[in-house]
Design an enzyme around this catalytic site. Structure first.
Site, PDB file in Angstrom:
ATOM      1  N   ASN A  31      42.255  47.292  39.185  1.00 59.82           N
ATOM      2  CA  ASN A  31      41.871  46.348  38.137  1.00 59.82           C
ATOM      3  C   ASN A  31      42.878  46.459  36.999  1.00 59.82           C
ATOM      4  O   ASN A  31      43.040  47.529  36.400  1.00 59.82           O
ATOM      5  CB  ASN A  31      40.459  46.674  37.647  1.00 59.82           C
ATOM      6  CG  ASN A  31      39.923  45.636  36.685  1.00 59.82           C
ATOM      7  OD1 ASN A  31      40.637  45.166  35.807  1.00 59.82           O
ATOM      8  ND2 ASN A  31      38.654  45.284  36.819  1.00 59.82           N
TER       9      ASN A  31
ATOM     10  N   ARG B 111      37.029  37.009  31.303  1.00 56.05           N
ATOM     11  CA  ARG B 111      35.810  36.679  30.574  1.00 56.05           C
ATOM     12  C   ARG B 111      36.024  35.415  29.743  1.00 56.05           C
ATOM     13  O   ARG B 111      37.140  35.099  29.352  1.00 56.05           O
ATOM     14  CB  ARG B 111      35.393  37.857  29.690  1.00 56.05           C
ATOM     15  CG  ARG B 111      34.800  39.015  30.490  1.00 56.05           C
ATOM     16  CD  ARG B 111      34.437  40.177  29.585  1.00 56.05           C
ATOM     17  NE  ARG B 111      33.612  41.158  30.265  1.00 56.05           N
ATOM     18  CZ  ARG B 111      34.077  42.120  31.057  1.00 56.05           C
ATOM     19  NH1 ARG B 111      35.372  42.210  31.274  1.00 56.05           N
ATOM     20  NH2 ARG B 111      33.267  42.988  31.633  1.00 56.05           N
TER      21      ARG B 111
ATOM     22  N   ARG C  37      48.787  42.968  20.742  1.00 56.84           N
ATOM     23  CA  ARG C  37      50.022  42.751  19.976  1.00 56.84           C
ATOM     24  C   ARG C  37      50.479  41.290  20.015  1.00 56.84           C
ATOM     25  O   ARG C  37      51.225  40.842  19.154  1.00 56.84           O
ATOM     26  CB  ARG C  37      51.131  43.654  20.543  1.00 56.84           C
ATOM     27  CG  ARG C  37      52.458  43.614  19.817  1.00 56.84           C
ATOM     28  CD  ARG C  37      52.361  44.182  18.406  1.00 56.84           C
ATOM     29  NE  ARG C  37      53.659  44.153  17.738  1.00 56.84           N
ATOM     30  CZ  ARG C  37      54.497  45.177  17.683  1.00 56.84           C
ATOM     31  NH1 ARG C  37      54.174  46.318  18.300  1.00 56.84           N
ATOM     32  NH2 ARG C  37      55.636  45.082  17.044  1.00 56.84           N
TER      33      ARG C  37
ATOM     34  N   GLY D 191      40.063  50.573  37.396  1.00 56.44           N
ATOM     35  CA  GLY D 191      40.988  50.078  36.397  1.00 56.44           C
ATOM     36  C   GLY D 191      41.136  50.981  35.199  1.00 56.44           C
ATOM     37  O   GLY D 191      42.207  51.509  34.928  1.00 56.44           O
ATOM     38  N   HIS D 192      40.054  51.191  34.452  1.00 59.79           N
ATOM     39  CA  HIS D 192      40.145  51.891  33.168  1.00 59.79           C
ATOM     40  C   HIS D 192      40.731  53.288  33.333  1.00 59.79           C
ATOM     41  O   HIS D 192      41.712  53.643  32.657  1.00 59.79           O
ATOM     42  CB  HIS D 192      38.753  51.970  32.527  1.00 59.79           C
ATOM     43  CG  HIS D 192      38.754  52.645  31.192  1.00 59.79           C
ATOM     44  ND1 HIS D 192      39.136  52.008  30.036  1.00 59.79           N
ATOM     45  CD2 HIS D 192      38.438  53.917  30.838  1.00 59.79           C
ATOM     46  CE1 HIS D 192      39.040  52.856  29.015  1.00 59.79           C
ATOM     47  NE2 HIS D 192      38.621  54.012  29.475  1.00 59.79           N
TER      48      HIS D 192
ATOM     49  N   HIS E 271      33.454  51.270  38.663  1.00 61.96           N
ATOM     50  CA  HIS E 271      33.168  51.499  37.248  1.00 61.96           C
ATOM     51  C   HIS E 271      33.185  52.988  36.945  1.00 61.96           C
ATOM     52  O   HIS E 271      32.361  53.754  37.449  1.00 61.96           O
ATOM     53  CB  HIS E 271      31.838  50.902  36.778  1.00 61.96           C
ATOM     54  CG  HIS E 271      31.833  50.625  35.297  1.00 61.96           C
ATOM     55  ND1 HIS E 271      32.239  49.421  34.762  1.00 61.96           N
ATOM     56  CD2 HIS E 271      31.531  51.414  34.249  1.00 61.96           C
ATOM     57  CE1 HIS E 271      32.156  49.474  33.442  1.00 61.96           C
ATOM     58  NE2 HIS E 271      31.732  50.670  33.109  1.00 61.96           N
ATOM     59  N   ASP E 272      34.145  53.385  36.134  1.00 62.07           N
ATOM     60  CA  ASP E 272      34.316  54.768  35.674  1.00 62.07           C
ATOM     61  C   ASP E 272      34.656  55.744  36.800  1.00 62.07           C
ATOM     62  O   ASP E 272      34.541  56.955  36.620  1.00 62.07           O
ATOM     63  CB  ASP E 272      33.079  55.261  34.913  1.00 62.07           C
ATOM     64  CG  ASP E 272      32.943  54.590  33.551  1.00 62.07           C
ATOM     65  OD1 ASP E 272      33.954  54.071  33.045  1.00 62.07           O
ATOM     66  OD2 ASP E 272      31.826  54.572  33.000  1.00 62.07           O
TER      67      ASP E 272
ATOM     68  N   GLU F 131      36.418  38.808  39.576  1.00 62.13           N
ATOM     69  CA  GLU F 131      35.082  39.141  39.099  1.00 62.13           C
ATOM     70  C   GLU F 131      34.690  38.212  37.960  1.00 62.13           C
ATOM     71  O   GLU F 131      35.537  37.780  37.171  1.00 62.13           O
ATOM     72  CB  GLU F 131      35.039  40.585  38.583  1.00 62.13           C
ATOM     73  CG  GLU F 131      35.383  41.630  39.621  1.00 62.13           C
ATOM     74  CD  GLU F 131      35.314  43.038  39.068  1.00 62.13           C
ATOM     75  OE1 GLU F 131      35.226  43.980  39.871  1.00 62.13           O
ATOM     76  OE2 GLU F 131      35.352  43.204  37.824  1.00 62.13           O
TER      77      GLU F 131
ATOM     78  N   HIS G  39      40.847  39.803  27.446  1.00 56.90           N
ATOM     79  CA  HIS G  39      41.961  40.456  28.149  1.00 56.90           C
ATOM     80  C   HIS G  39      42.585  39.482  29.138  1.00 56.90           C
ATOM     81  O   HIS G  39      43.498  38.751  28.797  1.00 56.90           O
ATOM     82  CB  HIS G  39      41.548  41.776  28.789  1.00 56.90           C
ATOM     83  CG  HIS G  39      40.158  41.827  29.348  1.00 56.90           C
ATOM     84  ND1 HIS G  39      39.714  40.999  30.362  1.00 56.90           N
ATOM     85  CD2 HIS G  39      39.106  42.632  29.035  1.00 56.90           C
ATOM     86  CE1 HIS G  39      38.466  41.293  30.655  1.00 56.90           C
ATOM     87  NE2 HIS G  39      38.062  42.273  29.867  1.00 56.90           N
TER      88      HIS G  39
ATOM     89  N   THR H 263      31.641  46.251  28.192  1.00 59.73           N
ATOM     90  CA  THR H 263      32.069  46.289  29.581  1.00 59.73           C
ATOM     91  C   THR H 263      30.853  46.016  30.459  1.00 59.73           C
ATOM     92  O   THR H 263      29.721  46.030  29.975  1.00 59.73           O
ATOM     93  CB  THR H 263      32.703  47.651  29.931  1.00 59.73           C
ATOM     94  OG1 THR H 263      33.223  47.626  31.263  1.00 59.73           O
ATOM     95  CG2 THR H 263      31.678  48.778  29.802  1.00 59.73           C
TER      96      THR H 263
ATOM     97  N   HIS I  32      38.910  40.636  35.952  1.00 57.25           N
ATOM     98  CA  HIS I  32      37.614  40.125  35.507  1.00 57.25           C
ATOM     99  C   HIS I  32      37.845  39.280  34.257  1.00 57.25           C
ATOM    100  O   HIS I  32      37.709  39.759  33.129  1.00 57.25           O
ATOM    101  CB  HIS I  32      36.670  41.293  35.203  1.00 57.25           C
ATOM    102  CG  HIS I  32      35.272  40.885  34.883  1.00 57.25           C
ATOM    103  ND1 HIS I  32      34.191  41.690  35.138  1.00 57.25           N
ATOM    104  CD2 HIS I  32      34.760  39.768  34.315  1.00 57.25           C
ATOM    105  CE1 HIS I  32      33.078  41.089  34.747  1.00 57.25           C
ATOM    106  NE2 HIS I  32      33.406  39.920  34.237  1.00 57.25           N
TER     107      HIS I  32
END
Length: 260
Positions: free
Chosen positions: A7, A45, A18, A228-229, A205-206, A73, A50, A110, A43
């Site tokens: 992700n 939104r 920026r 991803g994160h 997720h996580d 997503e 992002h 999130t 994903h």
């Protein structure tokens, strides 16, 4: 082997903080694929915090060129707005291999919960049918730790979905607190219920290099993880290529039976 879809949302977060075009989302995705990642996830939104629609189009072209999975997503219920044509419209334009439906809203930092399949079945069904009609495999974001309560994970099959993606935030939190074993049992049971209902199982997720191996050993039959994160955070220190290869090694090891 469980496949890895990277992700790249967080690359877009850095870029948007920026302005301009750096860091380049497509370049980052290409680097991950060069290192062996099996696919790319984004994903977008409605608030474009992002990933933007133009990123979706560019990443769709990259994944088509590479012959890898593109996993898009989003919330099927979120209405279009300026700069965001709507989730189905994006899917119709780029035809991702997989569409993962997630019940998130603008106010959420999130994605932090799955669908209530008993309550939401009638609302979800036409969206699932429409996405499958354009050739997408459909996955639905699902809670594992409340499988016997509101999520009703087996009902996802009745909606017409192909897979569920287990929301692994609670697993990661429990693992970090040294309580992963009990939570892993809940996730393993959720995966079994989904598989018994004819659903494939994804997870995300996580998940991180620190907890992914333990998760895969505890929860059999996971087809895909979307990460991803943690991956982007680790890549700041290790580099993208080394980080992706680290995850691939964990995935390979996670498929091996334990030593006698």
């Amino acid at each position: 082997m469980t496949v890895l879809s990277v992700n790249v949302n967080k690359i877009a977060v850095l870029r948007n903080s920026r302005g301009g075009s750096e860091p380049d989302v497509v370049r980052a995705a290409r680097t991950c694929l060069d290192a062996g990642a099996h696919g790319i996830t984004v994903h977008p939104r409605p608030d474009a915090r992002h990933i933007r629609a133009d990123d979706v189009y560019a990443l769709a072209e990259l994944t088509r060129e590479r012959g890898v999975e593109f996993n898009l997503e989003g919330n099927p219920f979120a209405p279009p707005r300026a700069g965001y044509p709507g989730f189905f419209a994006l899917c119709e334009a780029v035809r991702p291999a997989q569409a993962t439906l997630v019940p998130d809203g603008d106010a959420q930092l999130t994605s932090d919960h799955g669908f209530d399949f008993v309550r939401d079945a009638d609302s979800l069904r036409p969206h699932v049918e429409a996405l499958k009609g354009i050739g997408c495999r459909v996955s639905l974001f699902a809670d594992a730790h409340t499988t016997n309560g509101r999520s009703g994970i087996a009902h996802a099959a009745k909606v017409g979905a192909d897979r569920v993606e287990l929301y692994t935030g609670p697993w990661a939190e429990a693992f970090a607190e040294g309580q992963g074993e009990a939570m892993a049992a809940l996730f393993a049971e959720a995966a079994r219920r989904a598989q018994d209902a004819g659903l494939g199982v994804n997870a995300g997720h996580d998940l991180s290099q620190g907890n992914l191996g333990a998760f895969l050993r505890a929860v059999p039959g996971v087809l895909e993880v979307s990460i991803g994160h943690a991956l982007v955070g680790e890549a700041l220190y290790q580099g993208f290529e080394a980080t992706v290869r680290g995850y691939l090694a964990i995935l390979q090891d996670g498929q091996q039976p334990p030593s006698p």
